[in-house]
Design a protein around this motif. Structure first.
Motif, PDB file in Angstrom:
ATOM      1  N   GLN A   1       0.830  -1.203   0.000  1.00 18.45           N
ATOM      2  CA  GLN A   1       0.000   0.000   0.000  1.00 18.45           C
ATOM      3  C   GLN A   1       0.869   1.261   0.000  1.00 18.45           C
ATOM      4  O   GLN A   1       0.604   2.202  -0.732  1.00 18.45           O
ATOM      5  CB  GLN A   1      -0.949   0.018   1.196  1.00 18.45           C
ATOM      6  N   ARG A   2       1.899   1.274   0.818  1.00 13.16           N
ATOM      7  CA  ARG A   2       2.784   2.446   0.887  1.00 13.16           C
ATOM      8  C   ARG A   2       3.478   2.663  -0.458  1.00 13.16           C
ATOM      9  O   ARG A   2       3.606   3.802  -0.922  1.00 13.16           O
ATOM     10  CB  ARG A   2       3.814   2.267   2.003  1.00 13.16           C
ATOM     11  N   ALA A   3       3.905   1.579  -1.089  1.00 17.59           N
ATOM     12  CA  ALA A   3       4.534   1.689  -2.410  1.00 17.59           C
ATOM     13  C   ALA A   3       3.537   2.273  -3.414  1.00 17.59           C
ATOM     14  O   ALA A   3       3.890   3.176  -4.192  1.00 17.59           O
ATOM     15  CB  ALA A   3       5.039   0.321  -2.874  1.00 17.59           C
ATOM     16  N   ARG A   4       2.298   1.774  -3.415  1.00 17.51           N
ATOM     17  CA  ARG A   4       1.273   2.317  -4.320  1.00 17.51           C
ATOM     18  C   ARG A   4       1.030   3.794  -4.049  1.00 17.51           C
ATOM     19  O   ARG A   4       0.908   4.596  -4.978  1.00 17.51           O
ATOM     20  CB  ARG A   4      -0.039   1.534  -4.180  1.00 17.51           C
ATOM     21  N   ASP A   5       0.952   4.164  -2.768  1.00 20.28           N
ATOM     22  CA  ASP A   5       0.737   5.566  -2.399  1.00 20.28           C
ATOM     23  C   ASP A   5       1.828   6.468  -2.969  1.00 20.28           C
ATOM     24  O   ASP A   5       1.571   7.631  -3.295  1.00 20.28           O
ATOM     25  CB  ASP A   5       0.707   5.740  -0.873  1.00 20.28           C
ATOM     26  N   LEU A   6       3.033   5.937  -3.070  1.00 24.28           N
ATOM     27  CA  LEU A   6       4.158   6.712  -3.582  1.00 24.28           C
ATOM     28  C   LEU A   6       4.330   6.566  -5.093  1.00 24.28           C
ATOM     29  O   LEU A   6       5.294   7.071  -5.671  1.00 24.28           O
ATOM     30  CB  LEU A   6       5.452   6.281  -2.869  1.00 24.28           C
ATOM     31  N   GLY A   7       3.396   5.853  -5.727  1.00 24.54           N
ATOM     32  CA  GLY A   7       3.473   5.655  -7.165  1.00 24.54           C
ATOM     33  C   GLY A   7       4.590   4.715  -7.587  1.00 24.54           C
ATOM     34  O   GLY A   7       5.100   4.798  -8.694  1.00 24.54           O
ATOM     35  N   PHE A   8       4.942   3.799  -6.705  1.00 26.82           N
ATOM     36  CA  PHE A   8       6.046   2.879  -6.946  1.00 26.82           C
ATOM     37  C   PHE A   8       5.498   1.501  -7.269  1.00 26.82           C
ATOM     38  O   PHE A   8       4.609   1.000  -6.572  1.00 26.82           O
ATOM     39  CB  PHE A   8       6.933   2.806  -5.698  1.00 26.82           C
ATOM     40  N   ARG A   9       6.021   0.877  -8.327  1.00 26.02           N
ATOM     41  CA  ARG A   9       5.628  -0.491  -8.673  1.00 26.02           C
ATOM     42  C   ARG A   9       6.703  -1.442  -8.191  1.00 26.02           C
ATOM     43  O   ARG A   9       7.854  -1.370  -8.630  1.00 26.02           O
ATOM     44  CB  ARG A   9       5.442  -0.639 -10.174  1.00 26.02           C
ATOM     45  N   VAL A  10       6.340  -2.344  -7.303  1.00 26.77           N
ATOM     46  CA  VAL A  10       7.280  -3.326  -6.757  1.00 26.77           C
ATOM     47  C   VAL A  10       7.366  -4.507  -7.717  1.00 26.77           C
ATOM     48  O   VAL A  10       6.349  -5.107  -8.063  1.00 26.77           O
ATOM     49  CB  VAL A  10       6.837  -3.810  -5.351  1.00 26.77           C
ATOM     50  N   ASP A  11       8.576  -4.827  -8.150  1.00 32.99           N
ATOM     51  CA  ASP A  11       8.788  -5.984  -9.014  1.00 32.99           C
ATOM     52  C   ASP A  11       9.127  -7.229  -8.197  1.00 32.99           C
ATOM     53  O   ASP A  11       8.754  -8.333  -8.564  1.00 32.99           O
ATOM     54  CB  ASP A  11       9.924  -5.720 -10.004  1.00 32.99           C
ATOM     55  N   ARG A  12       9.851  -7.028  -7.127  1.00 35.62           N
ATOM     56  CA  ARG A  12      10.230  -8.153  -6.266  1.00 35.62           C
ATOM     57  C   ARG A  12      10.476  -7.616  -4.872  1.00 35.62           C
ATOM     58  O   ARG A  12      11.015  -6.531  -4.704  1.00 35.62           O
ATOM     59  CB  ARG A  12      11.493  -8.824  -6.803  1.00 35.62           C
ATOM     60  N   GLN A  13      10.072  -8.396  -3.894  1.00 35.41           N
ATOM     61  CA  GLN A  13      10.247  -7.985  -2.509  1.00 35.41           C
ATOM     62  C   GLN A  13      10.946  -9.097  -1.744  1.00 35.41           C
ATOM     63  O   GLN A  13      10.576 -10.259  -1.848  1.00 35.41           O
ATOM     64  CB  GLN A  13       8.873  -7.732  -1.877  1.00 35.41           C
ATOM     65  N   THR A  14      11.966  -8.725  -0.997  1.00 29.04           N
ATOM     66  CA  THR A  14      12.663  -9.678  -0.151  1.00 29.04           C
ATOM     67  C   THR A  14      12.827  -9.059   1.228  1.00 29.04           C
ATOM     68  O   THR A  14      13.386  -7.975   1.344  1.00 29.04           O
ATOM     69  CB  THR A  14      14.063 -10.010  -0.719  1.00 29.04           C
ATOM     70  N   ILE A  15      12.313  -9.749   2.232  1.00 31.53           N
ATOM     71  CA  ILE A  15      12.484  -9.287   3.613  1.00 31.53           C
ATOM     72  C   ILE A  15      13.243 -10.382   4.353  1.00 31.53           C
ATOM     73  O   ILE A  15      12.759 -11.501   4.483  1.00 31.53           O
ATOM     74  CB  ILE A  15      11.138  -8.996   4.296  1.00 31.53           C
TER      75      ILE A  15
END
Length: 151
Positions: A120-134
């Motif tokens: 949600q935070r990424a969308r709010d900032l107009g950012f498209r996540v391609d891959r996420q690693t935590i």
């Protein structure tokens, strides 16, 4: 049925449903990763596979790993440049990894609220996540108890 055998059975079913080939090399690479309590590096996999398949070369391993990742059967541990089996490959999900710095054991978590908040935070900032690693690096309970027992 042990966890590794259950995972292999699950992987077979998933590949059949998706119409993708679960070749003997792909199967063997997944078996080796699944039998390891921690992550395995590509060249460790290559060394092990080369004892069984003399023709095994780096592209063989990397192609198998790419397939296994694409199918959700394996995760890449970015910080270690290693690979670990996904314990629940039939579910599309975000995940987090707990990695013990001492013994190398890896545990997978599924904190959906964390993933949702990040997305949600990424969308709010107009950012498209391609891959996420935590990845959370620390010490597992067994290693902490061993250290405490020595003190």
């Amino acid at each position: 049925m042990n966890d590794s055998r259950a995972l292999m059975h699950q992987a077979e079913r998933q590949c059949q449903r998706r119409g993708v080939r679960f070749t003997p090399i792909r199967r063997r690479v997944l078996e080796m990763i699944a039998d390891s309590p921690g992550g395995l590096k590509a060249y460790d996999l290559l060394d092990r596979l080369a004892t069984e398949h003399a023709a095994a070369r780096p592209p063989t391993i990397y192609r198998a790993l790419e397939f296994l990742i694409d199918q959700g059967l394996v995760h890449r541990i970015e910080s270690l440049n290693a690979y670990v089996a996904c314990p629940c490959p039939e579910h599309a999900h975000g995940f987090q990894l707990l990695i013990c710095r001492h013994c190398g054991r890896v545990e997978e978590l599924h904190l959906d609220d964390v993933n949702a908040q990040l997305a949600q935070r990424a969308r709010d900032l107009g950012f498209r996540v391609d891959r996420q690693t935590i990845e959370l690096l620390g010490h597992c309970e067994v290693c902490l108890q061993a250290v405490a027992g020595k003190q």
